[in-house]
Write a protein that holds these residues in place. Structure first.
Motif, PDB file in Angstrom:
ATOM      1  N   SER A  24      40.735  55.039  47.366  1.00  0.00           N
ATOM      2  CA  SER A  24      42.134  55.382  47.645  1.00  0.00           C
ATOM      3  C   SER A  24      42.610  54.570  48.836  1.00  0.00           C
ATOM      4  CB  SER A  24      42.271  56.885  47.926  1.00  0.00           C
ATOM      5  OG  SER A  24      41.501  57.257  49.043  1.00  0.00           O
ATOM      6  N   ASP A  28      47.030  46.256  48.419  1.00  0.00           N
ATOM      7  CA  ASP A  28      48.096  45.406  47.904  1.00  0.00           C
ATOM      8  C   ASP A  28      47.824  43.940  48.209  1.00  0.00           C
ATOM      9  OD1 ASP A  28      50.827  47.716  48.648  1.00  0.00           O
ATOM     10  OD2 ASP A  28      49.345  47.649  47.036  1.00  0.00           O
ATOM     11  N   THR A  54      37.017  43.410  38.271  1.00  0.00           N
ATOM     12  CA  THR A  54      38.208  43.339  37.428  1.00  0.00           C
ATOM     13  C   THR A  54      38.194  42.116  36.525  1.00  0.00           C
ATOM     14  OG1 THR A  54      39.336  42.357  39.319  1.00  0.00           O
ATOM     15  CG2 THR A  54      39.695  44.714  38.927  1.00  0.00           C
ATOM     16  N   ASP A  73      37.140  51.821  35.918  1.00  0.00           N
ATOM     17  CA  ASP A  73      38.484  52.200  35.501  1.00  0.00           C
ATOM     18  C   ASP A  73      39.431  51.570  36.515  1.00  0.00           C
ATOM     19  OD1 ASP A  73      40.922  53.357  34.960  1.00  0.00           O
ATOM     20  OD2 ASP A  73      40.110  55.348  34.623  1.00  0.00           O
ATOM     21  N   SER A  74      39.957  50.405  36.179  1.00  0.00           N
ATOM     22  CA  SER A  74      40.754  49.666  37.154  1.00  0.00           C
ATOM     23  C   SER A  74      42.101  50.333  37.420  1.00  0.00           C
ATOM     24  CB  SER A  74      40.956  48.223  36.692  1.00  0.00           C
ATOM     25  OG  SER A  74      41.559  48.187  35.428  1.00  0.00           O
ATOM     26  N   SER A  75      42.577  51.146  36.478  1.00  0.00           N
ATOM     27  CA  SER A  75      43.849  51.824  36.697  1.00  0.00           C
ATOM     28  C   SER A  75      43.735  52.891  37.766  1.00  0.00           C
ATOM     29  CB  SER A  75      44.342  52.442  35.390  1.00  0.00           C
ATOM     30  OG  SER A  75      43.483  53.485  34.974  1.00  0.00           O
ATOM     31  N   ARG A  76      42.515  53.387  37.974  1.00  0.00           N
ATOM     32  CA  ARG A  76      42.306  54.439  38.980  1.00  0.00           C
ATOM     33  C   ARG A  76      41.358  53.998  40.080  1.00  0.00           C
ATOM     34  NH1 ARG A  76      40.894  60.012  36.073  1.00  0.00           N
ATOM     35  NH2 ARG A  76      39.428  58.728  34.915  1.00  0.00           N
ATOM     36  N   MET A  77      40.949  52.737  40.059  1.00  0.00           N
ATOM     37  CA  MET A  77      39.993  52.218  41.051  1.00  0.00           C
ATOM     38  C   MET A  77      38.799  53.157  41.165  1.00  0.00           C
ATOM     39  SD  MET A  77      41.702  50.331  44.334  1.00  0.00           S
ATOM     40  CE  MET A  77      41.277  48.639  44.529  1.00  0.00           C
ATOM     41  N   THR A  78      38.187  53.402  40.045  1.00  0.00           N
ATOM     42  CA  THR A  78      37.025  54.295  39.993  1.00  0.00           C
ATOM     43  C   THR A  78      35.895  53.594  39.261  1.00  0.00           C
ATOM     44  OG1 THR A  78      38.452  56.252  39.974  1.00  0.00           O
ATOM     45  CG2 THR A  78      36.212  56.528  39.196  1.00  0.00           C
TER      46      THR A  78
END
Length: 122
Positions: A24, A28, A54, A73-78
């Motif tokens: 979290s 950017d 990625t 899970d790149s959409s959630r950085m997990t």
């Protein structure tokens, strides 16, 4: 940036475990990133277990290849690590890493989780 790890604990020899780690905070401007796991056993140096990115590349330590899978899970950085056929030598503190590539030609920025203990016992 903060990393929170989930999983770990006491596992029997031959058993399985799943570790997850969620990042979290702001990253950017990055050009890509990797997430994975290192581990450190008592008296030993920290070593890579598995890492993915990625770009789709993956890397595994020889000691876990064939017993471990890693998913991002790149959409959630997990990132999640599944390890099977656990051995006593897998006992260690496992650290999640987020490696962010901000600028081409510059070293990446590493962020570390707090570590989670995995004990493999018979």
């Amino acid at each position: 940036v903060q990393l929170q790890a989930f999983g770990g604990g006491l596992v029997q020899v031959g058993g399985s475990l799943r570790l997850s780690c969620a990042a979290s905070g702001s990253t950017d401007g990055h050009h890509g990133y990797g997430m994975g796991w290192f581990r450190q056993a008592p008296g030993n140096q920290r070593e890579l277990v598995a890492i993915t990115s990625t770009s789709g590349t993956e890397g595994f330590a020889d000691s876990v290849r064939g017993r471990a899978t890693i998913s991002l899970d790149s959409s959630r950085m997990t990132v999640s690590l599944q390890m099977n056929s656990l051995k006593p030598e897998d006992t260690a503190v496992y650290y999640c890493i987020l490696r962010v590539y901000y600028s081409v030609g510059y070293p990446p920025q590493d962020y570390w989780g707090q570590g989670t203990l995995v004990t493999v016992s018979s």
